[in-house]
Design an enzyme around this catalytic site. Sequence first.
Site, PDB file in Angstrom:
ATOM      1  N   GLY A  70       0.812  -1.214   0.000  1.00 12.66           N
ATOM      2  CA  GLY A  70       0.000   0.000   0.000  1.00 12.66           C
ATOM      3  C   GLY A  70       0.845   1.263   0.000  1.00 12.66           C
ATOM      4  O   GLY A  70       1.838   1.363   0.715  1.00 12.66           O
ATOM      5  N   GLN A 111      -0.987   0.021  -5.293  1.00 15.07           N
ATOM      6  CA  GLN A 111      -2.112  -0.017  -4.349  1.00 15.07           C
ATOM      7  C   GLN A 111      -2.228   1.318  -3.626  1.00 15.07           C
ATOM      8  O   GLN A 111      -1.257   1.800  -3.019  1.00 15.07           O
ATOM      9  CB  GLN A 111      -1.969  -1.135  -3.318  1.00 15.07           C
ATOM     10  CG  GLN A 111      -3.278  -1.279  -2.535  1.00 15.07           C
ATOM     11  CD  GLN A 111      -3.218  -2.238  -1.366  1.00 15.07           C
ATOM     12  OE1 GLN A 111      -2.552  -1.981  -0.376  1.00 15.07           O
ATOM     13  NE2 GLN A 111      -3.906  -3.359  -1.505  1.00 15.07           N
ATOM     14  N   GLU A 179      -9.913  -5.166   4.979  1.00 14.00           N
ATOM     15  CA  GLU A 179      -9.070  -5.405   6.162  1.00 14.00           C
ATOM     16  C   GLU A 179      -9.246  -4.357   7.271  1.00 14.00           C
ATOM     17  O   GLU A 179      -8.370  -4.185   8.121  1.00 14.00           O
ATOM     18  CB  GLU A 179      -7.577  -5.522   5.771  1.00 14.00           C
ATOM     19  CG  GLU A 179      -7.163  -6.949   5.445  1.00 14.00           C
ATOM     20  CD  GLU A 179      -7.419  -7.345   3.995  1.00 14.00           C
ATOM     21  OE1 GLU A 179      -7.831  -6.477   3.197  1.00 14.00           O
ATOM     22  OE2 GLU A 179      -7.234  -8.526   3.673  1.00 14.00           O
ATOM     23  N   TYR A 181      -9.379  -1.045   6.946  1.00 14.28           N
ATOM     24  CA  TYR A 181      -8.773   0.262   6.705  1.00 14.28           C
ATOM     25  C   TYR A 181      -9.873   1.290   6.364  1.00 14.28           C
ATOM     26  O   TYR A 181     -11.056   0.960   6.339  1.00 14.28           O
ATOM     27  CB  TYR A 181      -7.712   0.161   5.598  1.00 14.28           C
ATOM     28  CG  TYR A 181      -6.514  -0.681   6.025  1.00 14.28           C
ATOM     29  CD1 TYR A 181      -5.697  -0.270   7.077  1.00 14.28           C
ATOM     30  CD2 TYR A 181      -6.210  -1.883   5.400  1.00 14.28           C
ATOM     31  CE1 TYR A 181      -4.612  -1.039   7.491  1.00 14.28           C
ATOM     32  CE2 TYR A 181      -5.120  -2.662   5.806  1.00 14.28           C
ATOM     33  CZ  TYR A 181      -4.323  -2.227   6.852  1.00 14.28           C
ATOM     34  OH  TYR A 181      -3.255  -2.979   7.271  1.00 14.28           O
ATOM     35  N   ARG A 229     -10.057  -3.494  -3.767  1.00 10.80           N
ATOM     36  CA  ARG A 229     -10.004  -4.595  -2.785  1.00 10.80           C
ATOM     37  C   ARG A 229     -11.079  -4.323  -1.744  1.00 10.80           C
ATOM     38  O   ARG A 229     -10.966  -3.392  -0.933  1.00 10.80           O
ATOM     39  CB  ARG A 229      -8.631  -4.694  -2.135  1.00 10.80           C
ATOM     40  CG  ARG A 229      -8.533  -5.900  -1.193  1.00 10.80           C
ATOM     41  CD  ARG A 229      -7.103  -6.228  -0.841  1.00 10.80           C
ATOM     42  NE  ARG A 229      -7.009  -7.201   0.217  1.00 10.80           N
ATOM     43  CZ  ARG A 229      -6.798  -8.505   0.055  1.00 10.80           C
ATOM     44  NH1 ARG A 229      -6.673  -9.001  -1.175  1.00 10.80           N
ATOM     45  NH2 ARG A 229      -6.697  -9.318   1.078  1.00 10.80           N
ATOM     46  N   HIS A 267      -8.038  -6.423  11.167  1.00 12.06           N
ATOM     47  CA  HIS A 267      -6.942  -6.740  12.089  1.00 12.06           C
ATOM     48  C   HIS A 267      -7.448  -6.925  13.516  1.00 12.06           C
ATOM     49  O   HIS A 267      -6.720  -7.416  14.360  1.00 12.06           O
ATOM     50  CB  HIS A 267      -5.875  -5.646  12.041  1.00 12.06           C
ATOM     51  CG  HIS A 267      -5.166  -5.596  10.718  1.00 12.06           C
ATOM     52  ND1 HIS A 267      -4.593  -6.705  10.139  1.00 12.06           N
ATOM     53  CD2 HIS A 267      -4.958  -4.577   9.855  1.00 12.06           C
ATOM     54  CE1 HIS A 267      -4.059  -6.367   8.980  1.00 12.06           C
ATOM     55  NE2 HIS A 267      -4.271  -5.086   8.781  1.00 12.06           N
ATOM     56  N   GLU A 268      -8.674  -6.514  13.775  1.00 11.96           N
ATOM     57  CA  GLU A 268      -9.243  -6.699  15.123  1.00 11.96           C
ATOM     58  C   GLU A 268     -10.110  -7.950  15.213  1.00 11.96           C
ATOM     59  O   GLU A 268     -10.634  -8.256  16.279  1.00 11.96           O
ATOM     60  CB  GLU A 268     -10.125  -5.503  15.483  1.00 11.96           C
ATOM     61  CG  GLU A 268      -9.373  -4.214  15.668  1.00 11.96           C
ATOM     62  CD  GLU A 268     -10.268  -3.013  15.436  1.00 11.96           C
ATOM     63  OE1 GLU A 268     -10.729  -2.428  16.411  1.00 11.96           O
ATOM     64  OE2 GLU A 268     -10.506  -2.669  14.253  1.00 11.96           O
ATOM     65  N   ARG A 303      -5.286 -17.716   2.018  1.00 13.62           N
ATOM     66  CA  ARG A 303      -5.038 -19.168   2.129  1.00 13.62           C
ATOM     67  C   ARG A 303      -5.256 -19.917   0.808  1.00 13.62           C
ATOM     68  O   ARG A 303      -5.732 -21.057   0.793  1.00 13.62           O
ATOM     69  CB  ARG A 303      -5.885 -19.786   3.249  1.00 13.62           C
ATOM     70  CG  ARG A 303      -5.445 -19.386   4.634  1.00 13.62           C
ATOM     71  CD  ARG A 303      -4.101 -20.018   5.058  1.00 13.62           C
ATOM     72  NE  ARG A 303      -4.237 -21.379   5.493  1.00 13.62           N
ATOM     73  CZ  ARG A 303      -3.463 -22.373   5.060  1.00 13.62           C
ATOM     74  NH1 ARG A 303      -2.507 -22.153   4.173  1.00 13.62           N
ATOM     75  NH2 ARG A 303      -3.619 -23.592   5.502  1.00 13.62           N
ATOM     76  N   ALA A 325      -0.476 -13.592  -1.794  1.00 14.54           N
ATOM     77  CA  ALA A 325       0.592 -12.649  -1.443  1.00 14.54           C
ATOM     78  C   ALA A 325       1.737 -13.424  -0.797  1.00 14.54           C
ATOM     79  O   ALA A 325       2.814 -13.573  -1.368  1.00 14.54           O
ATOM     80  CB  ALA A 325       0.047 -11.561  -0.530  1.00 14.54           C
ATOM     81  N   CYS A 349       3.940 -21.666   1.002  1.00 14.15           N
ATOM     82  CA  CYS A 349       3.722 -20.850   2.207  1.00 14.15           C
ATOM     83  C   CYS A 349       2.926 -21.669   3.214  1.00 14.15           C
ATOM     84  O   CYS A 349       1.885 -22.228   2.887  1.00 14.15           O
ATOM     85  CB  CYS A 349       2.951 -19.581   1.831  1.00 14.15           C
ATOM     86  SG  CYS A 349       2.276 -18.730   3.276  1.00 14.15           S
ATOM     87  N   CYS A 352       2.429 -19.469   8.546  1.00  8.77           N
ATOM     88  CA  CYS A 352       2.897 -19.346   9.938  1.00  8.77           C
ATOM     89  C   CYS A 352       2.947 -17.889  10.389  1.00  8.77           C
ATOM     90  O   CYS A 352       2.891 -17.606  11.589  1.00  8.77           O
ATOM     91  CB  CYS A 352       4.292 -19.948  10.060  1.00  8.77           C
ATOM     92  SG  CYS A 352       5.537 -19.051   9.102  1.00  8.77           S
ATOM     93  N   GLN A 354       5.318 -16.031  10.756  1.00 14.05           N
ATOM     94  CA  GLN A 354       6.422 -15.731  11.685  1.00 14.05           C
ATOM     95  C   GLN A 354       7.409 -14.700  11.162  1.00 14.05           C
ATOM     96  O   GLN A 354       7.951 -13.923  11.938  1.00 14.05           O
ATOM     97  CB  GLN A 354       7.176 -17.012  12.033  1.00 14.05           C
ATOM     98  CG  GLN A 354       6.469 -17.842  13.073  1.00 14.05           C
ATOM     99  CD  GLN A 354       7.295 -19.038  13.495  1.00 14.05           C
ATOM    100  OE1 GLN A 354       8.513 -19.022  13.472  1.00 14.05           O
ATOM    101  NE2 GLN A 354       6.617 -20.106  13.857  1.00 14.05           N
ATOM    102  N   LEU A 655      14.456 -19.627  20.134  1.00 11.82           N
ATOM    103  CA  LEU A 655      14.595 -20.529  18.984  1.00 11.82           C
ATOM    104  C   LEU A 655      13.232 -20.814  18.365  1.00 11.82           C
ATOM    105  O   LEU A 655      12.280 -21.108  19.064  1.00 11.82           O
ATOM    106  CB  LEU A 655      15.241 -21.848  19.449  1.00 11.82           C
ATOM    107  CG  LEU A 655      15.377 -22.920  18.360  1.00 11.82           C
ATOM    108  CD1 LEU A 655      16.342 -22.465  17.270  1.00 11.82           C
ATOM    109  CD2 LEU A 655      15.830 -24.248  18.966  1.00 11.82           C
TER     110      LEU A 655
HETATM  111 FE1  SF4 Z   1       4.132 -17.879   4.526  1.00 12.06          FE
HETATM  112 FE2  SF4 Z   1       5.262 -18.151   6.940  1.00 12.06          FE
HETATM  113 FE3  SF4 Z   1       6.680 -17.352   4.840  1.00 12.06          FE
HETATM  114 FE4  SF4 Z   1       4.889 -15.725   5.905  1.00 12.06          FE
HETATM  115  S1  SF4 Z   1       6.716 -16.481   6.887  1.00 12.06           S
HETATM  116  S2  SF4 Z   1       5.200 -16.107   3.747  1.00 12.06           S
HETATM  117  S3  SF4 Z   1       3.300 -17.168   6.437  1.00 12.06           S
HETATM  118  S4  SF4 Z   1       5.716 -19.337   5.111  1.00 12.06           S
END
Ligand code: SF4
Length: 671
Positions: A70, A111, A179, A181, A229, A267-268, A303, A325, A349, A352, A354, A655
């Site tokens: 964005g 965007q 989302e 916004y 969107r 996001h909420e 997903r 994405a 993907c 996760c 993370q 870790l």
């Molecule tokens: Fe996908 Fe995880 Fe990589 Fe993000 S960190 S793109 S959720 S695999």
Amino acid sequence: MRDATVASPASGPYPALARPGRIGRLELPHRILMGSMHLGIEGDAAELDRLAAFYLERVQGCAALIITGGAAVRPEGGGDHWFCLTDPSHRDQLAQLASRVQKAGGRIALQLFHAGRYAYSIEIGTTALAPSAVECRLTRETPRAMTEDDIAQTVQAFADAARFAREAGFHAVEVMGSEGYLLNEFLSPLTNQREDRYGGDLEGRMRLSVEVVEAIRQAVSGDFPLIFRMSGADCMPGSTTWEETLTYARRLEQAGVDALNVGIGWHESQVPTVAAVVPRGGFAPVAAGIRQAVTIPVIGANRINTPELADELIALGWVDFVAPARPWLADPAFAKKALSGDRRGLNVCIACNQSCLDHVMDRPSRPASCLVNPRAGHELRWPLAKVSRSRRVAVVGGGPAGLEAARAAAERGHQVTLFEAERQLGGQLRLAARVEGKEEFWETIRYYDEWLWRLGVDVRLGTAANPQTLLEYDAVILAQGVEPAVPDLPGVDLPHVVRYTDILSGRVAAGRRIAIIGAGGIGCDVALYLMKGGRPPERVLGFLGEHGVQSLDQVPRSVTILARSRRIAATVGRTTRWVVRSELKALGVAVWTEFQCRSITPEGVVGVMQGEERLVEADQVILCAGQTPRRDLVAALEGRVPLEVVGGARDTVRLNAARAIREGFEAAQRI
Ligand code: SF4
């Protein structure tokens, strides 16, 4: 040797994905777009080459159209590390980006974004703007209600931004209206409590979106492609209804939108929308419903992480395009591999969050990357170059750090041997994959299995490396991983005390009344594994029910998590922690916080809580109280061979798989 148990069930090619398509006048060679992703390095001129390298690699990966992260149309709609279209230097950077993508043969849409009440005042230097002054659960701030002047300036800003995009060489614009916004906030009665013409009934609440689209249409010629969107489902109780959503979609089409990209959730929201617990394609029916209401193309996301799923959704007429994405972070050649039928080579993907969403949602934010592809966002720093002198490299350990180290070293042209003491690859990934909601880790193991084979890595399963053998190599990467820590407690050797690895590997059967010592990510995962694993799948229950067969719908089991501190799942990332906690609650897992264990007895776990001695009755006690590094080879090798120690073997502080894989990758770059 290839592991047949992790073979992909799907193989290409994917005819529906491969069909050309059109958004307005924009001809697209196939149906896989790259959805908007904010990398957290936008707007910094010193990072422009890095951002461009990220996009250009996705052009090489055959994205039909790249939608940028964005770009705020006004300063108060952005934040730190966002492009802002009122800043001339940002416009200049964006124009350069568009030009580089064009020259590389790609297509790129800008965007246009306004964060509304999701902006942080500390970043924008003023109170965030919103339709009404409704406190925001994400920022914990109360925004200021926009005046009609604010609204008029915002509409104008969207129009100016679209004009800039066309003049700068972008192929299209996407208006961010989902989302939670700004435009989504105006549509929702939860956040729009206005009594003027921008609030009230649906006509009033959608007025701002319609005015933005009409103003863009006036600012650019009628055939400049415009994607909107929109939110297909806010996943917020009391928000826009389904009927209103369909009316809104039709109104946007009338106003001049060329395609609708369907987003899900705010996001909420208290509904997981992007976490791994969301089934693949879980929100595709929402996009399919919107597609029935309009005649313009509908784009699905959320997903949709594999080509076979995307192909099926298009073939069955649920959506016209897909715009994943995160899958493009995981694999920069997502479309290229899909279109060439190279499903086995795809790095999938695993949802996760993370290294992507958790990084950009943190405050202060960190640049996005990817757990399964730590090179994402660092393409410039780590180019795909072969080494000038190939070396013989030994990697010890076939868990996440070792798998990535072996893959990356072999990709650079080294001759790699991987030693794994177990008879299977995967290490901790294999344990995690057994937890319902984390099955996507099988994809990661499959990916490594495939690429180690393709790259000619000599994989020696069931082989513990010894120092004499390792000293024959030019370099060694030690990635032996971790052991479960065993706390110093009376009774820890009793027969009903087991380690989490015993349970997740299936070596020990689960008990009926279980106490888990430790409330970090692993303790929570084990609890979820036990409770979810005690419930037959819905399909099975449905089948049995249909045929009148009586059965258990839940294996009787009680699980209590014993947490030393006040928080549980504290090591789990921000975007998933609340999902884990709410799942534990829904599954009836008991959580005892601030519980100081004193001993384990045949009856259970004795500890002190709120100053009182308590017994948690249990027929099985599972130790999830941390990990210790496996470093037994370090002393024998140090100083005698070029040595890298990575992942849990290096240390166990904070870790996780992301750190382990990143360290494996970086070690391979240094050799
Ligand atoms: Fe996908 Fe995880 Fe990589 Fe993000 S960190 S793109 S959720 S695999």
